[in-house]
Design an enzyme around this catalytic site. Sequence first.
Site, mmCIF file in Angstrom:
data_model
loop_
_atom_site.group_PDB
_atom_site.id
_atom_site.type_symbol
_atom_site.label_atom_id
_atom_site.label_comp_id
_atom_site.label_asym_id
_atom_site.label_seq_id
_atom_site.Cartn_x
_atom_site.Cartn_y
_atom_site.Cartn_z
ATOM 1 N N CYS A 2 0.838 -1.197 0.000
ATOM 2 C CA CYS A 2 0.000 0.000 0.000
ATOM 3 C C CYS A 2 0.876 1.252 0.000
ATOM 4 O O CYS A 2 2.041 1.199 0.393
ATOM 5 C CB CYS A 2 -0.968 0.085 1.174
ATOM 6 S SG CYS A 2 -2.162 -1.249 1.203
ATOM 7 N N GLY A 28 0.367 -0.751 -4.870
ATOM 8 C CA GLY A 28 -1.003 -1.231 -4.726
ATOM 9 C C GLY A 28 -1.807 -0.911 -5.957
ATOM 10 O O GLY A 28 -1.807 0.229 -6.414
ATOM 11 N N ASN A 102 -0.916 2.629 5.833
ATOM 12 C CA ASN A 102 -0.047 1.630 5.203
ATOM 13 C C ASN A 102 0.581 0.815 6.318
ATOM 14 O O ASN A 102 1.180 1.377 7.230
ATOM 15 C CB ASN A 102 1.039 2.341 4.371
ATOM 16 C CG ASN A 102 2.077 1.376 3.804
ATOM 17 O OD1 ASN A 102 3.228 1.742 3.621
ATOM 18 N ND2 ASN A 102 1.702 0.146 3.533
ATOM 19 N N GLY A 103 0.434 -0.504 6.220
ATOM 20 C CA GLY A 103 1.016 -1.365 7.250
ATOM 21 C C GLY A 103 0.010 -2.410 7.668
ATOM 22 O O GLY A 103 -0.985 -2.642 6.975
ATOM 23 N N CYS A 237 11.974 -2.152 7.120
ATOM 24 C CA CYS A 237 11.710 -3.430 6.443
ATOM 25 C C CYS A 237 12.733 -3.675 5.328
ATOM 26 O O CYS A 237 12.840 -2.884 4.389
ATOM 27 C CB CYS A 237 10.311 -3.376 5.849
ATOM 28 S SG CYS A 237 9.941 -4.747 4.765
ATOM 29 N N TYR A 243 12.402 -5.951 -2.817
ATOM 30 C CA TYR A 243 11.374 -6.093 -3.842
ATOM 31 C C TYR A 243 10.422 -4.917 -3.938
ATOM 32 O O TYR A 243 10.077 -4.475 -5.033
ATOM 33 C CB TYR A 243 10.547 -7.355 -3.563
ATOM 34 C CG TYR A 243 9.306 -7.465 -4.409
ATOM 35 C CD1 TYR A 243 9.389 -7.853 -5.745
ATOM 36 C CD2 TYR A 243 8.036 -7.141 -3.902
ATOM 37 C CE1 TYR A 243 8.254 -7.933 -6.534
ATOM 38 C CE2 TYR A 243 6.899 -7.221 -4.696
ATOM 39 C CZ TYR A 243 7.018 -7.618 -6.005
ATOM 40 O OH TYR A 243 5.899 -7.688 -6.783
ATOM 41 N N SER A 284 11.742 -7.282 -11.585
ATOM 42 C CA SER A 284 12.156 -7.249 -10.180
ATOM 43 C C SER A 284 13.598 -7.715 -9.957
ATOM 44 O O SER A 284 14.224 -7.339 -8.980
ATOM 45 C CB SER A 284 11.197 -8.086 -9.333
ATOM 46 O OG SER A 284 11.095 -9.398 -9.848
ATOM 47 N N ASP A 347 14.582 -11.490 -7.426
ATOM 48 C CA ASP A 347 14.777 -10.796 -6.150
ATOM 49 C C ASP A 347 14.356 -11.655 -4.966
ATOM 50 O O ASP A 347 14.877 -11.497 -3.864
ATOM 51 C CB ASP A 347 13.958 -9.501 -6.136
ATOM 52 C CG ASP A 347 12.471 -9.795 -6.189
ATOM 53 O OD1 ASP A 347 11.985 -10.160 -7.264
ATOM 54 O OD2 ASP A 347 11.815 -9.712 -5.140
ATOM 55 N N CYS A 383 5.308 -12.510 6.799
ATOM 56 C CA CYS A 383 5.482 -11.169 7.383
ATOM 57 C C CYS A 383 4.143 -10.749 7.964
ATOM 58 O O CYS A 383 3.114 -10.948 7.349
ATOM 59 C CB CYS A 383 5.909 -10.189 6.299
ATOM 60 S SG CYS A 383 5.945 -8.481 6.874
HETATM 61 P P1 AMP Z 1 6.713 -17.143 -6.326
HETATM 62 O O1 AMP Z 1 6.418 -17.446 -7.747
HETATM 63 O O2 AMP Z 1 5.517 -17.365 -5.447
HETATM 64 O O3 AMP Z 1 7.934 -17.808 -5.802
HETATM 65 O O4 AMP Z 1 6.946 -15.572 -6.217
HETATM 66 C C1 AMP Z 1 8.185 -15.024 -6.543
HETATM 67 C C2 AMP Z 1 7.972 -13.775 -7.341
HETATM 68 O O5 AMP Z 1 7.032 -12.928 -6.707
HETATM 69 C C3 AMP Z 1 9.266 -13.003 -7.482
HETATM 70 O O6 AMP Z 1 9.460 -12.739 -8.845
HETATM 71 C C4 AMP Z 1 9.069 -11.723 -6.697
HETATM 72 O O7 AMP Z 1 9.522 -10.608 -7.437
HETATM 73 C C5 AMP Z 1 7.568 -11.634 -6.503
HETATM 74 N N1 AMP Z 1 7.188 -11.254 -5.142
HETATM 75 C C6 AMP Z 1 7.821 -11.480 -3.996
HETATM 76 N N2 AMP Z 1 7.111 -10.995 -2.948
HETATM 77 C C7 AMP Z 1 6.007 -10.442 -3.454
HETATM 78 C C8 AMP Z 1 4.885 -9.767 -2.896
HETATM 79 N N3 AMP Z 1 4.759 -9.563 -1.587
HETATM 80 N N4 AMP Z 1 3.943 -9.327 -3.744
HETATM 81 C C9 AMP Z 1 4.046 -9.534 -5.068
HETATM 82 N N5 AMP Z 1 5.072 -10.163 -5.645
HETATM 83 C C10 AMP Z 1 6.040 -10.620 -4.854
#
Ligand code: AMP
Length: 457
Positions: A2, A28, A102-103, A237, A243, A284, A347, A383
């Site tokens: 957010c 968001g 936000n939070g 954080c 990311y 990312s 990332d 988290c």
């Molecule tokens: P996954 O496919 O579930 O392993 O998600 C990994 C991908 O999601 C990576 O490319 C990250 O850039 C992205 N990612 C990591 N954390 C988040 C998040 N909180 N919200 C959206 N994308 C995320």
Amino acid sequence: MCAIVGVYGSENAAKNAYYALFAMQHRGQESSGISTANGSKIHLVKKRGLVTDVFDEQSFDALKGRCAIGHNRYATAGNDSLFDAQPVFARYKLGEISVAHNGNLVNKNEVRNRLITRGAIFQTGMDTENIVHLIAKSQEDALINRIKDMLKKIEGAYCLAIQSRSKMFVIRDRFGIRPLSLGKLPDGGWIVASETCAFDLLGATFIRDVRPGEMLIFEEGCEPTSEQVFEPDYHPCAFEYIYFARPDSIIDGTNVYESRLVMGKRLAKEKPCDVDLVLPVPDSGVAAARGFAQGLGVPFEMAIVRNHYVGRTFIEPTQAIRNLKVKLKLSPISSLIKGKRIAIIDDSLVRGTTSRQIVKMLKEAGASEVHMRIAAPEIKYPCRYGIDTPTQTELISASQTPQEIAQKIGASSLGFLSIQGLVESLGSHRQYSLVSFDGNYFAGGSAESPGCNDLGT
Ligand code: AMP
């Protein structure tokens, strides 16, 4: 997740808030809203959709006043986003109030249940509504004291912009978990925003970060005043750097892109591999992949093309759609990849869905080996402070070793940045919030407590 913005003392308060939200769209995409105050009334426009869909010229006819607060809401599965858009507006004993948050509050269920027992009625699932109720129920005479009363009752991560008909209050929790910066607009007005990229778009001058535990009070005709409401216990954080934040933002003096570059270099030192080419998962993984390639001394190519017209894959609620969307979003340039040993950098690894698809894609494009490297430590814990990570059972690193995951996703090898490597890349002089990696729930909550998908923002 957010984004929040607060603008005070500006002739174009609503438009400035709009552009700030536009710059912070990455934080968001579910819904967006702005409320303005003109001294006698609060006006509110909020809707589901992207910033450019939510507001039109008519919205700005309605959004009158020199003070505006705004919010972009992150997409979370299962919530009725029509009701869950922010800011949250209410009429109460002292007049009108609007809140953007936000939070994520870790004691939201306890607070809500207590309020419900005493007869409170809720319209949304958001913890932000708790905040409004606590302010409305306080017996204090002045709004500032009601806000302080409310702050004593909430726990967790929050950056708040609270607007009355004539004033604006901005608060950052004592841990400073989510970023929040203060700037000055070219027209002399003040702006606070989750990320400094909002200032760049508006030509605003960065003044400083809002301090952990600080409240800023904005009133017409005065300079903003500051009160330290809580003793600071700074834990920014780390995931914002990994990311979440935009690469051009500066959080606590550190540029996000540069910190990702350093993380990539460090990863190359910690988890090197013998490859011909380094590729990022766009967008990312780009900065970390550049750092990784520099660290290894191996060529870097943008050999996966991203379709920018598809939303983030993470937001889809079902696994089947998630699988399809990775393909919709990413496509390899086979001529660059064919016959080569590839290191692919992302990332972070959450469920492992994206990486499995990407490894498959690279192999189909002719890669002879695919080594996956992640510029973050293993995510083992959800988290509770505002990053939307799934339940612990869905976190692949919570139950499997890198070797096991490598096998599962079909990679020749898989390596993560160490926690120490992350901290040293960011500057080891601070105590970061590393909860996703080390499970240290320093601000309350636990792996089992409700996350953003339940009642958060
Ligand atoms: P996954 O496919 O579930 O392993 O998600 C990994 C991908 O999601 C990576 O490319 C990250 O850039 C992205 N990612 C990591 N954390 C988040 C998040 N909180 N919200 C959206 N994308 C995320």
